[in-house]
Every structure is written in C-alpha cells, then in structure tokens.
Design a protein around this motif. Structure first.
Motif, mmCIF file in Angstrom:
data_model
loop_
_atom_site.group_PDB
_atom_site.id
_atom_site.type_symbol
_atom_site.label_atom_id
_atom_site.label_comp_id
_atom_site.label_asym_id
_atom_site.label_seq_id
_atom_site.Cartn_x
_atom_site.Cartn_y
_atom_site.Cartn_z
ATOM 1 N N GLY A 1 0.634 -1.448 0.102
ATOM 2 C CA GLY A 1 -0.230 -0.029 0.025
ATOM 3 C C GLY A 1 0.866 1.195 -0.096
ATOM 4 O O GLY A 1 0.550 2.142 -0.627
ATOM 5 N N LEU A 2 1.927 1.262 0.619
ATOM 6 C CA LEU A 2 2.888 2.362 0.801
ATOM 7 C C LEU A 2 3.490 2.521 -0.582
ATOM 8 O O LEU A 2 3.847 3.878 -0.978
ATOM 9 C CB LEU A 2 3.803 2.093 1.971
ATOM 10 N N LEU A 3 4.014 1.483 -1.124
ATOM 11 C CA LEU A 3 4.513 1.458 -2.521
ATOM 12 C C LEU A 3 3.412 2.156 -3.546
ATOM 13 O O LEU A 3 3.786 2.832 -4.297
ATOM 14 C CB LEU A 3 4.885 0.376 -3.024
ATOM 15 N N PHE A 4 2.292 1.763 -3.479
ATOM 16 C CA PHE A 4 1.258 2.343 -4.410
ATOM 17 C C PHE A 4 0.997 3.762 -4.313
ATOM 18 O O PHE A 4 0.794 4.362 -5.106
ATOM 19 C CB PHE A 4 -0.125 1.539 -4.260
ATOM 20 N N LEU A 5 0.879 3.875 -2.889
ATOM 21 C CA LEU A 5 0.623 5.223 -2.409
ATOM 22 C C LEU A 5 1.856 6.308 -3.177
ATOM 23 O O LEU A 5 1.664 7.423 -3.528
ATOM 24 C CB LEU A 5 0.335 5.476 -1.077
ATOM 25 N N ALA A 6 3.059 5.827 -2.700
ATOM 26 C CA ALA A 6 4.132 6.657 -3.070
ATOM 27 C C ALA A 6 4.262 6.500 -4.494
ATOM 28 O O ALA A 6 4.382 7.952 -5.049
ATOM 29 C CB ALA A 6 5.323 6.022 -2.603
ATOM 30 N N LEU A 7 4.097 5.740 -5.464
ATOM 31 C CA LEU A 7 4.166 5.784 -6.802
ATOM 32 C C LEU A 7 2.974 6.569 -7.484
ATOM 33 O O LEU A 7 3.139 7.500 -8.332
ATOM 34 C CB LEU A 7 4.440 4.457 -7.585
ATOM 35 N N GLY A 8 2.032 6.331 -6.974
ATOM 36 C CA GLY A 8 0.770 7.348 -7.527
ATOM 37 C C GLY A 8 0.884 8.825 -7.170
ATOM 38 O O GLY A 8 0.455 9.420 -8.061
ATOM 39 N N ALA B 1 -2.672 5.937 -6.172
ATOM 40 C CA ALA B 1 -2.727 6.467 -4.580
ATOM 41 C C ALA B 1 -3.988 6.051 -3.946
ATOM 42 O O ALA B 1 -3.820 5.641 -2.637
ATOM 43 C CB ALA B 1 -2.557 8.103 -4.793
ATOM 44 N N VAL B 2 -5.204 6.107 -4.699
ATOM 45 C CA VAL B 2 -6.380 5.727 -3.952
ATOM 46 C C VAL B 2 -6.275 4.055 -3.680
ATOM 47 O O VAL B 2 -6.749 3.638 -2.471
ATOM 48 C CB VAL B 2 -7.516 6.049 -4.712
ATOM 49 N N LEU B 3 -6.105 3.510 -4.628
ATOM 50 C CA LEU B 3 -5.495 2.090 -4.205
ATOM 51 C C LEU B 3 -4.539 1.643 -3.289
ATOM 52 O O LEU B 3 -4.881 0.880 -2.377
ATOM 53 C CB LEU B 3 -4.924 1.132 -5.756
ATOM 54 N N GLY B 4 -3.678 2.329 -2.990
ATOM 55 C CA GLY B 4 -2.508 2.356 -2.134
ATOM 56 C C GLY B 4 -3.316 2.914 -0.741
ATOM 57 O O GLY B 4 -2.985 1.986 0.246
ATOM 58 N N VAL B 5 -4.069 3.695 -0.723
ATOM 59 C CA VAL B 5 -4.702 3.901 0.572
ATOM 60 C C VAL B 5 -5.744 2.694 1.080
ATOM 61 O O VAL B 5 -5.672 2.436 2.093
ATOM 62 C CB VAL B 5 -5.513 5.101 0.538
ATOM 63 N N LEU B 6 -6.248 2.164 -0.154
ATOM 64 C CA LEU B 6 -7.315 1.242 0.253
ATOM 65 C C LEU B 6 -6.703 -0.049 0.844
ATOM 66 O O LEU B 6 -7.074 -0.578 1.619
ATOM 67 C CB LEU B 6 -8.220 0.739 -0.740
ATOM 68 N N LEU C 1 -3.653 -0.088 2.341
ATOM 69 C CA LEU C 1 -3.193 0.532 3.400
ATOM 70 C C LEU C 1 -4.021 0.256 4.802
ATOM 71 O O LEU C 1 -3.769 -0.369 5.651
ATOM 72 C CB LEU C 1 -2.722 1.815 3.706
ATOM 73 N N PHE C 2 -5.309 0.640 4.393
ATOM 74 C CA PHE C 2 -6.360 0.543 5.118
ATOM 75 C C PHE C 2 -6.781 -0.979 5.535
ATOM 76 O O PHE C 2 -6.761 -1.194 6.844
ATOM 77 C CB PHE C 2 -7.941 0.998 4.664
ATOM 78 N N LYS C 3 -6.750 -1.705 4.530
ATOM 79 C CA LYS C 3 -6.789 -3.254 4.817
ATOM 80 C C LYS C 3 -5.840 -3.853 5.692
ATOM 81 O O LYS C 3 -6.105 -4.701 6.598
ATOM 82 C CB LYS C 3 -6.939 -3.985 3.392
ATOM 83 N N ALA C 4 -4.624 -3.298 5.633
ATOM 84 C CA ALA C 4 -3.573 -4.008 5.980
ATOM 85 C C ALA C 4 -3.457 -3.699 7.801
ATOM 86 O O ALA C 4 -3.047 -4.230 8.524
ATOM 87 C CB ALA C 4 -2.152 -3.462 5.576
#
Length: 162
Positions: free
Chosen positions: A12-19, A51-56, A58-61
C-alpha cells in the motif's frame, strides 16, 4: 495502530508513493479537459487511481487481521539479480556501450539476451524454451513496432543491415 499484514502495508505504501509521484509529475504537462486531453491528463488519472488503491490497501493492512500477520520471508535474490541483469543486458545490447567500444546490436539480439538471462531467474531453465520465447517476442516486436507503428527501430546490428 498495529500493522496486521506487513506485505499489504508495504504494498500500500508503494502504491501510494508511486501514485503520488506519478500525479505530481503529470502536473508538469498540460492537462487539458476531458474532451481535449493534454499529455498530462491520463498520467494524472492513473496516478490518482494508484494512490487511492494504495490507501485502500493500507487501510486493509491496518484493519483486517490475517493469519500469521502477512510477514515477509527471506528475499529471493536469484530472481532479483537475473531479472535486473536481463534488463541491463537488453539496454547494453540495444544501445551499445561506446566507452568500451561495444556496438549497438539491435532489437533482435537485445531481446534474445533479455529473454535468456531473465529465464535463468526461475527454478527450471530451458535454453530451448528461452530461445523459442525470444523468437516469438522478437517477431512480435517487429510486427508491432516496425510494421504496424512504422517506428524506425534498429532491428539488427549495424554491420548486418548496412
């Protein structure tokens, strides 16, 4: 707050940072409108979705408990080294290395180098299968990039095509 799944947390952090980086980089180009999209419009949307996918994720984790906590195992160094090495070989064969007097050998040779080296990343290596895959990939690249799109790519070494 306790991390309940390490793998999902870091993904999630990776997706958020890349997004976020993608979206920020896209703002350097004209965005345009939905009707007349500029060169930055699509990268901006993809970055926001990442970024939205990363937040989701992260939330799940952080909320959903998983068995074993989704812990990281040991690093698989062999695949990392051979896949990165394959990409390095591709770049060197395609563009050459003038400082060492290595000429550019063209797309076909570069694809063969990439495929053979990257194939060594798996548990089972078959030179025959790698060469067959490389042949299909080289033919596909020729059909798509040279014939269909008309891109002037160097398919063969300069000394063969001259």
């Amino acid at each position: 707050m306790k991390i309940k799944n390490e793998k999902d947390f870091f993904a999630g952090l990776l997706f958020l940072a890349l997004g976020t980086a993608f979206s920020w980089g896209a703002t350097m180009y004209p965005l345009g409108t939905a009707a007349t999209m500029g060169p930055g419009y699509f990268p901006l949307l993809v970055g926001i979705l990442m970024a939205v996918l990363g937040v989701l994720i992260l939330f799940k984790a952080l909320v959903i408990e998983t068995e074993g906590g989704g812990r990281f195992g040991a690093w698989a160094w062999k695949p990392v080294i051979f896949v990165l090495g394959g990409n390095l070989v591709f770049g060197l064969l395609l563009a050459g290395f003038p400082a060492l007097h290595v000429p550019a050998l063209g797309m076909v040779v570069a694809i063969y180098g990439l495929t053979v080296v990257s194939s060594m990343a798996g548990d089972e290596f078959s030179l025959r299968q790698s060469l067959l895959l490389a042949t299909v990939l080289a033919l596909g690249c020729y059909l798509v990039f040279v014939l269909a799109l008309g891109m002037p790519l160097p398919m063969w070494p300069g000394f063969l095509s001259a």
